[in-house]
Design a protein around this motif. Sequence first.
Motif, PDB file in Angstrom:
ATOM      1  N   LEU A  30      38.922  52.342 -86.034  1.00  0.00           N
ATOM      2  CA  LEU A  30      39.292  50.965 -85.737  1.00  0.00           C
ATOM      3  C   LEU A  30      38.168  50.253 -84.989  1.00  0.00           C
ATOM      4  N   ALA A  31      37.581  50.945 -84.021  1.00  0.00           N
ATOM      5  CA  ALA A  31      36.485  50.349 -83.248  1.00  0.00           C
ATOM      6  C   ALA A  31      35.231  50.182 -84.100  1.00  0.00           C
ATOM      7  N   LEU A  32      34.948  51.160 -84.957  1.00  0.00           N
ATOM      8  CA  LEU A  32      33.755  51.095 -85.791  1.00  0.00           C
ATOM      9  C   LEU A  32      33.850  49.983 -86.832  1.00  0.00           C
ATOM     10  N   PHE A  33      35.043  49.777 -87.394  1.00  0.00           N
ATOM     11  CA  PHE A  33      35.212  48.788 -88.452  1.00  0.00           C
ATOM     12  C   PHE A  33      35.405  47.372 -87.919  1.00  0.00           C
ATOM     13  N   ALA A  34      35.769  47.248 -86.644  1.00  0.00           N
ATOM     14  CA  ALA A  34      36.144  45.936 -86.119  1.00  0.00           C
ATOM     15  C   ALA A  34      35.075  44.862 -86.326  1.00  0.00           C
ATOM     16  N   PRO A  35      33.806  45.073 -85.970  1.00  0.00           N
ATOM     17  CA  PRO A  35      32.822  44.004 -86.179  1.00  0.00           C
ATOM     18  C   PRO A  35      32.673  43.589 -87.640  1.00  0.00           C
ATOM     19  N   GLY A  36      32.699  44.558 -88.562  1.00  0.00           N
ATOM     20  CA  GLY A  36      32.561  44.221 -89.964  1.00  0.00           C
ATOM     21  C   GLY A  36      33.741  43.446 -90.505  1.00  0.00           C
ATOM     22  N   VAL A  37      34.943  43.783 -90.059  1.00  0.00           N
ATOM     23  CA  VAL A  37      36.137  43.112 -90.557  1.00  0.00           C
ATOM     24  C   VAL A  37      36.217  41.669 -90.060  1.00  0.00           C
ATOM     25  N   VAL A  38      35.802  41.422 -88.816  1.00  0.00           N
ATOM     26  CA  VAL A  38      35.886  40.068 -88.261  1.00  0.00           C
ATOM     27  C   VAL A  38      34.588  39.283 -88.440  1.00  0.00           C
ATOM     28  N   ALA A  39      33.610  39.884 -89.139  1.00  0.00           N
ATOM     29  CA  ALA A  39      32.288  39.265 -89.248  1.00  0.00           C
ATOM     30  C   ALA A  39      32.302  37.824 -89.750  1.00  0.00           C
ATOM     31  N   PRO A  40      33.049  37.488 -90.833  1.00  0.00           N
ATOM     32  CA  PRO A  40      33.010  36.097 -91.291  1.00  0.00           C
ATOM     33  C   PRO A  40      33.485  35.099 -90.250  1.00  0.00           C
ATOM     34  N   ARG A  41      34.512  35.445 -89.457  1.00  0.00           N
ATOM     35  CA  ARG A  41      35.036  34.532 -88.442  1.00  0.00           C
ATOM     36  C   ARG A  41      34.145  34.499 -87.207  1.00  0.00           C
ATOM     37  N   ALA A  42      33.538  35.650 -86.887  1.00  0.00           N
ATOM     38  CA  ALA A  42      32.692  35.737 -85.697  1.00  0.00           C
ATOM     39  C   ALA A  42      31.245  35.356 -85.969  1.00  0.00           C
ATOM     40  N   HIS A  43      30.941  35.034 -87.248  1.00  0.00           N
ATOM     41  CA  HIS A  43      29.585  34.654 -87.644  1.00  0.00           C
ATOM     42  C   HIS A  43      28.573  35.771 -87.352  1.00  0.00           C
ATOM     43  N   ILE A  44      28.983  37.001 -87.644  1.00  0.00           N
ATOM     44  CA  ILE A  44      28.098  38.156 -87.497  1.00  0.00           C
ATOM     45  C   ILE A  44      27.388  38.379 -88.826  1.00  0.00           C
ATOM     46  N   GLU A  45      26.067  38.428 -88.792  1.00  0.00           N
ATOM     47  CA  GLU A  45      25.275  38.584 -90.000  1.00  0.00           C
ATOM     48  C   GLU A  45      25.193  40.052 -90.416  1.00  0.00           C
ATOM     49  N   VAL A  46      24.778  40.275 -91.675  1.00  0.00           N
ATOM     50  CA  VAL A  46      24.661  41.641 -92.189  1.00  0.00           C
ATOM     51  C   VAL A  46      23.686  42.454 -91.345  1.00  0.00           C
ATOM     52  N   TRP A  47      22.568  41.845 -90.946  1.00  0.00           N
ATOM     53  CA  TRP A  47      21.587  42.601 -90.157  1.00  0.00           C
ATOM     54  C   TRP A  47      22.150  42.986 -88.792  1.00  0.00           C
ATOM     55  N   GLN A  48      23.048  42.163 -88.242  1.00  0.00           N
ATOM     56  CA  GLN A  48      23.677  42.514 -86.969  1.00  0.00           C
ATOM     57  C   GLN A  48      24.675  43.653 -87.144  1.00  0.00           C
ATOM     58  N   LEU A  49      25.414  43.636 -88.254  1.00  0.00           N
ATOM     59  CA  LEU A  49      26.305  44.764 -88.551  1.00  0.00           C
ATOM     60  C   LEU A  49      25.506  46.046 -88.735  1.00  0.00           C
ATOM     61  N   SER A  50      24.371  45.936 -89.410  1.00  0.00           N
ATOM     62  CA  SER A  50      23.509  47.099 -89.598  1.00  0.00           C
ATOM     63  C   SER A  50      22.998  47.625 -88.269  1.00  0.00           C
ATOM     64  N   MET A  51      22.610  46.712 -87.372  1.00  0.00           N
ATOM     65  CA  MET A  51      22.136  47.107 -86.054  1.00  0.00           C
ATOM     66  C   MET A  51      23.235  47.832 -85.274  1.00  0.00           C
ATOM     67  N   PHE A  52      24.460  47.296 -85.328  1.00  0.00           N
ATOM     68  CA  PHE A  52      25.587  47.922 -84.639  1.00  0.00           C
ATOM     69  C   PHE A  52      25.830  49.329 -85.174  1.00  0.00           C
ATOM     70  N   SER A  53      25.881  49.457 -86.503  1.00  0.00           N
ATOM     71  CA  SER A  53      26.126  50.764 -87.104  1.00  0.00           C
ATOM     72  C   SER A  53      25.015  51.747 -86.772  1.00  0.00           C
ATOM     73  N   CYS A  54      23.768  51.299 -86.842  1.00  0.00           N
ATOM     74  CA  CYS A  54      22.643  52.180 -86.526  1.00  0.00           C
ATOM     75  C   CYS A  54      22.719  52.661 -85.084  1.00  0.00           C
ATOM     76  N   ALA A  55      23.137  51.788 -84.182  1.00  0.00           N
ATOM     77  CA  ALA A  55      23.260  52.175 -82.776  1.00  0.00           C
ATOM     78  C   ALA A  55      24.335  53.252 -82.607  1.00  0.00           C
ATOM     79  N   VAL A  56      25.471  53.070 -83.296  1.00  0.00           N
ATOM     80  CA  VAL A  56      26.541  54.067 -83.217  1.00  0.00           C
ATOM     81  C   VAL A  56      26.039  55.426 -83.671  1.00  0.00           C
ATOM     82  N   PHE A  57      25.374  55.466 -84.808  1.00  0.00           N
ATOM     83  CA  PHE A  57      24.975  56.735 -85.390  1.00  0.00           C
ATOM     84  C   PHE A  57      23.773  57.335 -84.679  1.00  0.00           C
ATOM     85  N   ALA A  58      22.907  56.487 -84.118  1.00  0.00           N
ATOM     86  CA  ALA A  58      21.760  57.001 -83.374  1.00  0.00           C
ATOM     87  C   ALA A  58      22.209  57.791 -82.152  1.00  0.00           C
TER      88      ALA A  58
END
Length: 398
Positions: A30-58
């Motif tokens: 739920l926490a991992l998917f949250a930014p991607g699911v709300v991205a259109p409303r929160a105006h989160i870009e693909v590169w920001q989602l990628s940065m978030f995911s990379c940080a989690v996995f790093a």
Amino acid sequence: MVDANTAVRPAPALLPALGAMTSLQALVALALFAPGVVAPRAHIEVWQLSMFSCAVFAVGIPASFWGGGFIARLGSLRIASLCAAAIVVSMALASLGTTATLLAAGLCLGLAFGPETPASAALLARLVTAERRAFVFSVRQTGNQIGAVCGSLLLPAIAIALGPAWCYAAVGACALIAILIYERLRPAYAGKAAPPPELDLRARLALVTADRRIAMLALASMPFSAMQVSLNTVFVTLGTRELGLSHIEAGMALACAQAGGLVGRLGWGYVAMRLNASRAVLVVIGLGMAFCAALLGLDGASLGRTSQFAIAALFGLTASGWNGVFIAEIARLAPQDRIGDTTGAVLTASYAGLLAAPALVSILDGAASLGAAFFALACLALCGTVALIGGGHDKASK
């Protein structure tokens, strides 16, 4: 009963432990998917989602690789509480809404993402018989789909009605409740025996390389994981940008995918248990996810709504349905006193795929399109399937 070592007293019930560890994975998902699911409303870009995911996995990679010793010393349920606490902090940071705090949220979430599966494997492997292992581990892995389905259906509506910050607050509140539950259960599963000696880097790597079957599992898990995280994090963006779906429709399609994954984790686990053929099941799954990703990536916009939702469900059935059989197979092949360590070491390869996928998707999205990125992932998944085919045959369960 001890958490990750030899039993010294009658084992407690399986179901409370299974429920707790399933809920932990649901929270992480739920926490991992949250930014991607709300991205259109929160105006989160693909590169920001990628940065978030990379940080989690790093952070998740070393947390998984080195987490076996902490699991043995602290116990799986104390690790679960610490993971839930990391989720609370992560969601608080994400709610601040800046690029820097989203990066910090990803780094913090990695502390929960890395240890949760090895901790679950160490606990559940001691409570379940070998014959039921594939199915029980598959049930546990449905936590990913439970969290994803809830997030896909509820978070977009919360984001539209109240704002993205409330989505993160809801996830954090669930994690706080989970901590109370884990701590209440923990005494019944606490270990009294001394943990096994700590392993050095070479010994941990040998847990993967010494058995060719485990090594090929690790290799195949990289593109499989890359496919899964891409489905989970950018499918809504793919739907709204290239498949002609509205935000709500894209969320519903992702919910269909996660529901398919939920059915897949249970169904694939049952099939693997009945046929005693986990590797063959994983080969079928690999072929299925490659087909779905290629179809959506190359010609998804031309499909009707019903077909898009059906392919999304089949995509989830495969790309999100393989994990339970995979974890059970690791537990079957691993040295039985090193299940947590072996699981963590193999998952390091899986998480490498998770780490590379967002960067690959971001690059291909900028150079071509998200559809092209999904087609590339399909080709990589096909290569992983070939590795599984060449990785040896199933053997009877230990």
